[in-house]
Every structure is written in structure tokens, then in C-alpha cells.
Enzyme design. Structure first.
Site, PDB file in Angstrom:
ATOM      1  N   ASP A   1     -18.650  -0.315  73.039  1.00 35.42           N
ATOM      2  CA  ASP A   1     -18.868   0.483  74.222  1.00 35.42           C
ATOM      3  C   ASP A   1     -18.236   1.977  74.122  1.00 35.42           C
ATOM      4  OD1 ASP A   1     -20.110   1.176  76.559  1.00 35.42           O
ATOM      5  OD2 ASP A   1     -20.272  -0.657  77.381  1.00 35.42           O
ATOM      6  N   TRP A   2     -18.397   2.828  74.917  1.00 36.51           N
ATOM      7  CA  TRP A   2     -17.929   4.185  75.086  1.00 36.51           C
ATOM      8  C   TRP A   2     -16.390   4.377  75.283  1.00 36.51           C
ATOM      9  CZ3 TRP A   2     -21.971   3.691  72.652  1.00 36.51           C
ATOM     10  CH2 TRP A   2     -22.804   4.535  72.257  1.00 36.51           C
TER      11      TRP A   2
END
Length: 584
Positions: free
Chosen positions: A301-302
Site C-alpha cells: 500500500d502507498w
């Protein structure tokens, strides 16, 4: 023509040829997948101040040799296609000409949150994923994903950062609208259909790859807080339901998922190391790869590695459990855990340094680069890197696609109460809040106020407690599921004046016992336009929805429930699966 450029050769042969020609810097660039904005006219953003992280498009593509980008924002179909083509032309001028892969969060519904999904805009507009679950029709989900595939392909989007198959077992969690609800069996059935629709007849040049998220299930967040933020980093299993949340991911793997995203949270009180899933070797290598047999791409995820500035806000790295490590140490731990790609980051120099220093073997990097190259070849990007802007304008938001989306909006409405009141007949005099008066006039006589009206219509957003600590935080609807006392008093005052049909958009479950008791009818909705709403109210369409999660009767019961167990509040106001049927 070099072997990797020859479409007649097997994919694996092309992968090995290209891999053997790549420098370490080119390999490292492939392993980063970050946000990229576009100008309204479809040109790349070259003003650092207008780009997330203050780096120009040219620097990312030609300087850092990156070729995976998550579109932030959007525009018209032509502009999106032209922007994509600009990027591909820029990438074609690099030494090896590796094409760009564009991804996006969902952009076919009503969510408008730069951290989770974009408002439909030029694309056809459907109910949120929870609305598809409320209908519960796998064929509809397959058709929806097929439309998404066709519209994405037209503008050059080749990776969907969805479906989101977390289970909505904790009613306060702000990301419930992106899920298929709380039922693991239903979610398992629908994710298979979704992936089939994105893939098309077979995985290839006409496919969109789905990045399934968030492994191993991001729903059971402590007190419903989200791990985008430090106070929401704990993922808990007081009911011992870890395997229940894993079930849809097993179904996704069986259905041919090629990409997977772990969530930010860290498991608490389990056998696994208490670090974020993107750093968790027991989760990624032990569970996902070895036990479940997944050999596709794992993208974090970012923003797990380093902090980032977005406007006036400094967003911390989501490095839960490893906050004490430096960015390069975090990168090493994630690579050791088994990830292939870093989401939301643009620092390939970290990977280069890890290899040059001997801390990570280049052979380990090659394992991930093979997976990433294989996906580009299988998607046909080397042969068909450009799209046709004229064709994009014809396909995106086409009338037939919009009609399908609007039909799904109408079908998804859930009748919670009032089956003896609905549908409204004739042309009554109606006062409305939250409905366009011009559209209402097509169905009823419009009253200026509740006095003298035959009925009132009230469209509500589900309640939440605003957060203001950072850029992304302002978009996440967290906290209490009950209306504040003053707002509830206003609502009840209207219900006491005139028979009122209340429709509440269930972005999350809502606590509405007083409203349910005093409204003439209550509808649950999951993203719908005014016409879809009015078609249901006035009997021009038949609502089919059943609740994909329960509606609790009080916040006390929510607080006493277990985060990982579906339908766990005592005496819910409406249980999972509730939905009345209207007769014509």
C-alpha cells in the site's frame, strides 16, 4: 528487432531477454509505483509544486526510470487518453523503451476521496461496491467489471487498484463502502465474478489486471480506526476470526488474481510479527506465497517507506511497527518479506544502494522484476502502448454503460421500513431536502416547505465525526455512527411534521433507531442519483437490495462488539440480509 521486442516469442523468453539487458537502476525503477497527476488539458505535470511529492513527470519517467503510475485526479476521456499517450511516448524514448502501466483506484461510483477512490466523472456511474453486494447478483458484478474494463482500456488504464475484498465486520471502519459487505461467502462469490469481468475471455491485451486488496483482510481495525493514520494501526481478532477474513483472498487466488496488495495495519495478538503487513514475512512469504501458492505481484500500500509532503501537510510514513527503522532499512525488510513493488514511493535509489552495498542480492531483485515484466508483456503493452483518443470519447461514459449503472443504482436500494407506504402514488405534493427540485417536479408537485405537503423526502449522508489532522484524514469518515443531538433533533422535527421518506446513504452502517421509528419509510442506499431514488420512491423501479452488513441499534452495542466478527452487535436494528419487498 531484439528478442524482447518480438511478439512471436513466448512471454518467458522475452522476459529473460529484457531482464538480461537491464541495468540495476532500470530494475529498481520498475519496482516503484507512485501517484501521478495530469493537467486538465491532458498534458503531463511538469510543475513540481503541482505534483505529489514535488517531482516532475519527466524526472520520474526519464530520470528515475519508473514505469508504473497511479493516476491522481482525472479529466475527460480524450484528455485521459492523451495524457496516457504522452507518458508512453516519454517512456518509449528511454534506453529500453519499457512501456508505462497506468493504474487507478475505483472511479465508477460516488466516492470522492483521493486516498481511496475518485468520483465517476466521465465514466459510467454505479453504486458503490456495497450496493453491488446488496443486490447480490454475480452476473451483474461480472457485467459491471466488464464495463470498467472497457472504459479503462479506452483511456489506457491497465491495472485496477481494486477489488477491495476486506470484510465489513467492524461497523465504524471508514472504508466499508469499498467492500462487498460483511459476509465472507458472498464476497468470495462476487470477487471471482469481478476478476472475470476485468480479465475478459482470457488474460491478455484486452484485460485489466486487478490488484486485489488488502491482504489478509483489512476490516477488523481496532475501534474502527483506519491504519492510514498512526492511531489506527492495530488490526485485532478478539473473536479468533483471522481465517474468516482470509477466505475471500483464497477465492481471488483461485479465480486467477495476478496482483495483491497488503494493508497498512499490523496484526495484534496473533502468531504473526506485530509489524505492518507490507513488512511481514510470515504474512507475505509464509502465508500468501508458500501456503496459498500465490506467485503474482505483491505491491505494498502507498507510502510505507518515507514521509511525504502534500500541500501544507506532512504525511508520515505508514511504517507501523518499524517506525524506528530508516527508509532504506524499511525497504530491506519489505523486500525480505517478499514484496515486489513499493506503492506511493519514488525512491528507486534505495534499492540500488541496497544491492550495491551487498545487503540485498541482485538475484532477489530479479525475482520481482520478472513478475513485473511478465505482467506488462501479458497485457500486450509492448505491442499496443498507445490508445485512440477518438475511440476513448466514444466508449467512456457511453449511453449503454450509463444505463447499466443507473439500473444498478435503482436495484441496490434497500427498503428498511415502510413497505406499506411505498411506492407513493399519483402526483402528491412533496417537500424535499437533498433532492434537486427540478427533477422532483417530474414526479410530484413541489412544496416549498413541509407545511401543507402530503409527504417529505429526506436524503441523508451517514453520520461521522470529522477529522482534520492531515490532508488525507479530512476525507476519511470515522468515529460515531449516530447523528449528533442537534442534527437528530432537526431530522425528527421534520418527521413529526409530515410523513417522511428518509433515504440514508450507507457509506458505513448508521445508528438510526429514532429515525426508523418515526419516519414513514426508510431506505438504505449505496450511491445513487436523484432519478434513481425517485424512480424507487414512485414505483417506477423495484428495489432489490438487502443489507450487506447490519445496522446496530446503539453505539454502546457497537463498542461492545468484536471487530472481526460479522453481525456481532446485540439486538441490531436491522440484521445482515434485511430488506423488504415492495408490491406494485
Amino acid at each position: 528487432m531484439l528478442p524482447y521486442q518480438d511478439p512471436s516469442l513466448p512471454v518467458e523468453e522475452r522476459v529473460e531477454d529484457l531482464l538480461g539487458r537491464m541495468t540495476l537502476e532500470e530494475k529498481a525503477g520498475l519496482m516503484f509505483h507512485t501517484m501521478l497527476a495530469m493537467n486538465p488539458d491532458g498534458t503531463p505535470v511538469e510543475d513540481p509544486a503541482a505534483q505529489p511529492g514535488d517531482v516532475t513527470t519527466t524526472e520520474m519517467v526519464r530520470g528515475r526510470l519508473m514505469s508504473h503510475f497511479n493516476l491522481l485526479g482525472g479529466g475527460g476521456a480524450r484528455q485521459l487518453a492523451e495524457w496516457h499517450n504522452h507518458l508512453q511516448a516519454m517512456a518509449a524514448e528511454t534506453r529500453l523503451g519499457i512501456p508505462v502501466t497506468i493504474s487507478t483506484d475505483p472511479r465508477h461510483a460516488f466516492t470522492d476521496n483521493p486516498g481511496t477512490g475518485a468520483l465517476a466523472g466521465a465514466f459510467s456511474q454505479w453504486p458503490e461496491t456495497t450496493g453491488l453486494a446488496a443486490i447480490g447478483d454475480a452476473d451483474l458484478v461480472r457485467r459491471h467489471a466488464d464495463v470498467v474494463r472497457r472504459e479503462y482500456l479506452a483511456v489506457g488504464i491497465r491495472v485496477a487498484l481494486h477489488p477491495q475484498i476486506d470484510l465489513a465486520t467492524e461497523p465504524r471502519w471508514p472504508r466499508i463502502s469499498g467492500t462487498f459487505g460483511a459476509d465472507a461467502d458472498l464476497t468470495s462469490e462476487l470477487v471471482a465474478a469481478y476478476l472475470e469481468g476485468l480479465r475478459g475471455p482470457e488474460f491478455g491485451p484486452e484485460s485489466v489486471a486487478g490488484m486485489v486488496k488488502h491482504f489478509p483482510g483489512g476490516g477488523p481495525q481496532l475501534d474502527g480506526e483506519d491504519p492510514h493514520f498512526p492511531y489506527g494501526q492495530e488490526q485485532v481478532y478478539p473473536g479468533g476470526n483471522f481465517d474468516y477474513h482470509l477466505k475471500p483472498f483464497k477465492a481471488a487466488i483461485a479465480a486467477g488474481a495476478t496482483q495483491m496488495m497488503p494493508y497498512y495495519g499490523k496484526p495484534v495478538g496473533t502468531e504473526h510479527e506485530e509489524v505492518g503487513f507490507g513488512f511481514n514475512k510470515g504474512i507475505i512469504t509464509g502465508l500468501l506465497r508458500e501456503e496459498l501458492g500465490f506467485d503474482g505481484i505483491v505491491c505494498t500500500d502507498w507510502q510505507l517507506l518515507d514521509e511525504a509532503r502534500i500541500g501544507p501537510f506532512l504525511e508520515p510514513a505508514k511504517a507501523w511497527g518499524v517506525e524506528h527503522l530508516t527508509p532504506i532499512e524499511r525497504a530491506a525488510k519489505a523486500l525480505d518479506a517478499g514484496v515486489d513493488q513499493f506503492g506511493g514511493e519514488k525512491c528507486p535509489e534505495l534499492v540500488v544502494e541496497l544491492v550495491r552495498s551487498g545487503r540485498i542480492a541482485e538475484e532477489r531483485i530479479d525475482v520481482s522484476v520478472r513478475r513485473l515484466l511478465r505482467e506488462k508483456f501479458r497485457l500486450g503493452l509492448f505491442e499496443n502502448r498507445y490508445v485512440d483518443p477518438d475511440r476513448a470519447e466514444e466508449i467512456v461514459g457511453a449511453a449503454g454503460f450509463r444505463e447499466l449503472g443507473e439500473e444498478a443504482q435503482r436495484r441496490s436500494f434497500t427498503v428498511l421500513t415502510g413497505d406499506r407506504v411505498l411506492p407513493l402514488r399519483g402526483r402528491p405534493r412533496v417537500y424535499a431536502e437533498g433532492v434537486d427540485p427540478a427533477i422532483l417536479a417530474e414526479y410530484a408537485e413541489v412544496a416549498a416547505g413541509p407545511e401543507g405537503a402530503d409527504f417529505a423526502l429526506l436524503r441523508l449522508e451517514s453520520p461521522y465525526e470529522p477529522r482534520t489532522g492531515g490532508f488525507f484524514e479530512t476525507f476519511f469518515h470515522c468515529g460515531s455512527l449516530a447523528f449528533a443531538e442537534d442534527r437528530l433533533a432537526e431530522i425528527l422535527a421534520l418527521l413529526d411534521k409530515v410523513p417522511t421518506v428518509v433515504s440514508i446513504r450507507l457509506e458505513r452502517p448508521a445508528v438510526i433507531p429514532e429515525i426508523a421509528a418515526r419516519a414513514a419509510a426508510v431506505l438504505g442506499e449505496y450511491g445513487a442519483g436523484d432519478r434513481a431514488f425517485l424512480d424507487v420512491v414512485f414505483g417506477r423501479a423495484t428495489p432489490e437490495g438487502r443489507l450487506p452488513f447490519e445496522l446496530p441499534s446503539s453505539m454502546d452495542e457497537v463498542r461492545r462488539s468484536r471487530e472481526d466478527v460479522p453481525g456481532d452487535t446485540e439486538n441490531p436494528l436491522f440484521p445482515i440480509g434485511h430488506g423488504l419487498r415492495l408490491t406494485a
